[in-house]
Design an enzyme around this catalytic site. Structure first.
Site, short mmCIF file in Angstrom:
data_model
loop_
_atom_site.label_atom_id
_atom_site.label_comp_id
_atom_site.label_asym_id
_atom_site.label_seq_id
_atom_site.Cartn_x
_atom_site.Cartn_y
_atom_site.Cartn_z
N SER A 56 0.79 -1.24 0.00
CA SER A 56 0.00 0.00 0.00
C SER A 56 0.82 1.28 0.00
O SER A 56 0.27 2.35 -0.24
CB SER A 56 -0.90 0.03 1.23
OG SER A 56 -2.07 -0.65 0.93
N LYS A 98 0.64 3.47 -2.92
CA LYS A 98 -0.53 4.35 -3.14
C LYS A 98 -0.12 5.83 -3.07
O LYS A 98 -0.75 6.68 -3.69
CB LYS A 98 -1.61 4.06 -2.09
CG LYS A 98 -2.21 2.66 -2.21
CD LYS A 98 -3.07 2.31 -1.01
CE LYS A 98 -3.71 0.94 -1.12
NZ LYS A 98 -4.44 0.54 0.10
N TYR A 123 -2.56 -1.91 -10.63
CA TYR A 123 -2.59 -1.80 -9.16
C TYR A 123 -1.86 -2.99 -8.51
O TYR A 123 -1.04 -2.80 -7.61
CB TYR A 123 -4.05 -1.71 -8.68
CG TYR A 123 -4.19 -1.78 -7.18
CD1 TYR A 123 -3.90 -0.67 -6.38
CD2 TYR A 123 -4.59 -2.97 -6.55
CE1 TYR A 123 -4.00 -0.75 -4.99
CE2 TYR A 123 -4.71 -3.03 -5.17
CZ TYR A 123 -4.41 -1.93 -4.40
OH TYR A 123 -4.51 -2.01 -3.03
N TYR A 167 -4.73 3.89 7.87
CA TYR A 167 -6.11 3.42 7.80
C TYR A 167 -6.95 3.89 8.98
O TYR A 167 -6.90 5.05 9.35
CB TYR A 167 -6.14 1.88 7.68
CG TYR A 167 -5.42 1.36 6.47
CD1 TYR A 167 -5.65 1.90 5.21
CD2 TYR A 167 -4.51 0.31 6.55
CE1 TYR A 167 -5.00 1.43 4.09
CE2 TYR A 167 -3.86 -0.17 5.42
CZ TYR A 167 -4.11 0.39 4.20
OH TYR A 167 -3.47 -0.09 3.10
N VAL A 171 1.00 -3.96 3.77
CA VAL A 171 0.90 -5.30 4.36
C VAL A 171 2.16 -6.16 4.14
O VAL A 171 2.25 -7.25 4.68
CB VAL A 171 -0.36 -6.08 3.91
CG1 VAL A 171 -1.62 -5.44 4.46
CG2 VAL A 171 -0.42 -6.22 2.40
N1 GLU Z 1 -1.96 -5.13 -2.20
C1 GLU Z 1 -2.68 -5.03 -0.97
C2 GLU Z 1 -4.16 -5.15 -1.22
O1 GLU Z 1 -4.64 -4.59 -2.18
C3 GLU Z 1 -2.35 -3.74 -0.31
C4 GLU Z 1 -2.93 -3.59 1.07
C5 GLU Z 1 -2.01 -2.98 2.07
O2 GLU Z 1 -0.79 -2.96 1.89
O3 GLU Z 1 -2.52 -2.50 3.10
O4 GLU Z 1 -4.86 -5.78 -0.49
#
Ligand code: GLU
Length: 300
Positions: free
Chosen positions: A61, A64, A184, A236, A254
């Site tokens: 993430s 992002k 993505y 988050y 994650v």
């Molecule tokens: N690739 C992960 C997903 O889309 C990213 C989530 C994360 O790193 O929090 O679930």
């Protein structure tokens, strides 16, 4: 500084035992739970590292933030017509609000729905441009993505597929939702080290200076949006608690990474794969708390 990093790492190492390595993306379950590293890149050019700061892991993430950078450069603040910039108490992979009649757009670019809506707004080769920008900012041209993690996520990412198709049905993304998802999944599979993250964080801490062009946005507006959005959503549904306890604009992934920008001072990258129940590196969160306390990093 070197001594502080080593002490902070040892103080927090035990926390990793309380967490669990992500397994909903099967390839991530192979991560070494004992890996733990910190890297700090200061604005004066000094770099410090401790533990497994050069071990590779997938950015997940944290990508992002880079996607948001490019979407803002391509579209200016019009990006926020398709994705909000407010906080949420919902988890990172939340979906249900997207189907409520009064929901206009995903709440912010840090949750998966908002990130997919953000990547969709990058022009041209979305993944290629994200990878290129990461290589440019870090100066590390060997950065690439893990085919194994990408395929694993593509094969199992049913929830993200549902999100992308719902975004398409609601008119939030244009074009083919599966194609956007492919970009993505690849962006999430980019492999970095804690030191790569520290350099990206330093770039932001330094006001995003040094790019040849900023496209449709001015540098300060880019900087303010990135750091504000990391503050309200980078961790988050515990972004508020993290703001109070750590007080540094940050983004977690994650894969076990946390990237943190201390404005005008330094960039920090931390890495430890076991996660807490909210999907953040459990030792990484502890390390950030200790570093903030020891180095007086909170911006508040
Ligand atoms: N690739 C992960 C997903 O889309 C990213 C989530 C994360 O790193 O929090 O679930």
């Amino acid at each position: 500084m070197q001594k502080i990093l080593e002490e902070v790492l040892e103080e927090n190492r035990h926390l990793a035992k309380k967490g669990r390595v992500a397994s909903y993306i099967p390839a991530l379950a192979k991560a070494n739970p004992h890996h733990i590293g910190i890297c700090i890149a200061e604005i004066n050019g000094n770099m410090y590292k401790a533990g497994d700061a050069d071990a590779k892991f997938t950015i997940q993430s944290i990508s992002k933030v880079i996607a948001l950078m490019l979407a803002l450069m391509d579209n200016g603040e019009k990006v926020f017509e398709k994705v909000g910039r407010e906080g949420t108490e919902d988890p990172f992979n939340t979906l249900y609000k997207l189907d409520l009649p009064h929901t206009e757009k995903p709440v912010n670019p840090m949750i998966n729905a908002g990130a997919i809506a953000t990547t969709a707004q990058i022009k041209g080769d979305k993944f290629g441009r994200i990878l290129e920008l990461i290589r440019r900012i870090t100066g590390n041209l060997s950065i690439d993505y893990s085919r194994e993690v990408y395929i694993s996520e593509k094969e199992t990412g049913e929830k993200n597929k549902a999100i992308a198709h719902l975004l398409k049905a609601r008119g939030i993304i244009e074009g083919d939702p599966d194609e956007v998802l492919d970009h993505y999944f690849k962006q999430c599979s980019i492999e970095v080290t804690a030191c790569d993250l520290a350099k990206i964080a330093l770039f932001m801490a330094n006001g995003c200076q040094g790019l040849p062009s900023y496209g449709e946005i001015d540098r300060k507006t880019l900087y303010r949006n990135l750091l504000a959005i990391m503050t309200i959503g980078g961790m988050y549904n515990v972004s508020g608690q993290y703001a109070a306890e750590v007080g540094v604009p940050s983004k977690s992934g994650v894969g076990g990474g946390i990237m943190a920008s201390v404005p005008g001072r330094m960039g920090i990258g931390v890495f430890s794969p076991p996660l807490d129940e909210n999907g953040h590196s459990i030792a990484g969160y502890g390390i950030m708390k200790s570093l903030s306390h020891r180095l007086d990093l909170s911006i508040f």
